[in-house]
Design an enzyme around this catalytic site. Structure first.
Site, PDB file in Angstrom:
ATOM      1  N   SER A   1      15.450  32.047  -3.178  1.00  0.00           N
ATOM      2  CA  SER A   1      14.013  31.799  -2.847  1.00  0.00           C
ATOM      3  C   SER A   1      13.659  33.167  -2.520  1.00  0.00           C
ATOM      4  CB  SER A   1      13.633  30.848  -1.774  1.00  0.00           C
ATOM      5  OG  SER A   1      12.632  30.515  -1.733  1.00  0.00           O
TER       6      SER A   1
ATOM      7  N   GLU B   1      13.978  30.144 -11.412  1.00  0.00           N
ATOM      8  CA  GLU B   1      13.265  28.791 -10.798  1.00  0.00           C
ATOM      9  C   GLU B   1      12.358  28.953  -9.769  1.00  0.00           C
ATOM     10  OE1 GLU B   1      13.399  27.768  -7.416  1.00  0.00           O
ATOM     11  OE2 GLU B   1      14.173  29.796  -6.673  1.00  0.00           O
TER      12      GLU B   1
ATOM     13  N   HIS C   1      14.981  24.678  -5.645  1.00  0.00           N
ATOM     14  CA  HIS C   1      14.706  24.308  -4.459  1.00  0.00           C
ATOM     15  C   HIS C   1      15.050  22.739  -4.525  1.00  0.00           C
ATOM     16  CE1 HIS C   1      12.567  27.789  -4.058  1.00  0.00           C
ATOM     17  NE2 HIS C   1      12.500  27.812  -2.654  1.00  0.00           N
TER      18      HIS C   1
END
Length: 305
Positions: free
Chosen positions: A105, A200, A270
């Site tokens: 992330s 992602e 996530h």
């Protein structure tokens, strides 16, 4: 091979732990495995939406990198904050420390900067609070991390409709799409030719995902890659204005437009069940048209004695 206790340092380069109990819970789990944990995060030092002030969060990274008993530096969570620290991070010092930096992330910006500035590798892997400190940890996520860390190779696999048949090799890199785009055109964005780019994101509407990937195409980045592998893109809501333009429709358009094969089905993002991917490793991506495997090698590993 590590003959002393494996040491893991906890840092908060981005947000603070949403559940403070996750930190001692995760530490207890690791210590029960004989792992030495150095916790540089202090929940009482959180500042605004961050784990601490910018200066304090940078100091955590520097202290962890300098600690001779630490082998792995792991972010407690992502959220946001790494972008503020990039200009002040001594990436040469981070690379020279020999530590393996782990997270995903928001940590994508660190992985990008470390590789762009020094060529050093890191791990797009678990976060401490949400993974090791979870009330019910996901065995696959933790086990995959330990398997990757043991090396010398690591394999992830997936499947997705309409995948092309291919067998390519290249440098494996990527992470969160929005964070990747945040460093495009900066000194923290690596120039990688012949790469395998994994991506992602969360809560990004399909048209925004499309727009970011088109930007990567327009900058010439995608033309230099051998494949793009998409992980999880979820937690978004379509609106009436989309008129049926969902993620699958967007994916069909991208596959017809981008100058590179686009594969799906990577267990990364996530989501609770998540693979670990060494950023900068060499990879071989083989797809039979439905299923694919990505075999990673030439990345830093640690074997406990």
């Amino acid at each position: 091979m590590i003959t002393q206790k494996l040491g893991i340092a906890l840092v908060a380069p981005g947000g603070y732990a949403p559940e403070p109990e996750a930190i001692p819970r995760g530490i207890a789990r690791l210590e029960a495995q004989g792992i030495l944990v150095h916790n540089y995060y202090r929940h009482e030092e959180r500042h605004q939406r961050f784990g601490a002030t910018d200066a304090e969060r940078l100091a955590q990274l520097e202290a962890a990198a300098a600690d001779p008993d630490v082998h792995i530096v792991m972010a407690i969570r992502g959220q946001y904050g790494m972008s503020r620290l990039l200009p002040d991070i001594d990436f040469a010092r981070m690379a020279a420390s020999g530590k393996i930096f782990v997270g995903y992330s928001d940590m994508t910006a660190f992985h990008m900067g470390l590789y762009a500035q020094t060529g050093a590798l890191s791990y797009a892997g678990p976060m401490f609070a949400g993974d090791f400190g979870a009330v019910e940890p996901v065995d696959f996520t933790l086990d995959d991390f330990w398997r990757c860390l043991a090396g010398p190779t690591h394999t992830v696999s997936g499947h997705g409709a309409l995948n092309p048949r291919l067998d390519v090799t290249g440098t494996v890199w990527g992470g969160n799409l929005a964070m990747t785009m945040s460093v495009v055109g900066t000194p923290y964005f690596p120039h990688i030719d012949g790469g395998i780019l994994f991506l992602e994101d969360i809560a990004e509407h399909p048209y925004r995902v499309e727009r970011m990937l088109l930007q990567l195409m327009h900058t010439g980045v995608l033309a230099r890659q051998r494949a793009v592998v998409l992980g999880d893109f979820s937690a978004y809501r379509l609106s009436p204005a989309d008129n049926g333009y969902n993620f699958d429709e967007m994916l069909t358009y991208l596959r017809a437009t981008l100058p590179v094969p686009v594969l799906t089905g990577l267990e990364f993002g996530h989501i609770p069940r998540r693979a670990t991917i060494p950023f900068g490793a060499q990879g071989r991506l083989a797809c039979d048209g439905e299923h694919w495997t990505l075999t990673l090698s030439d990345y830093p590993t640690l074997q406990r004695g």
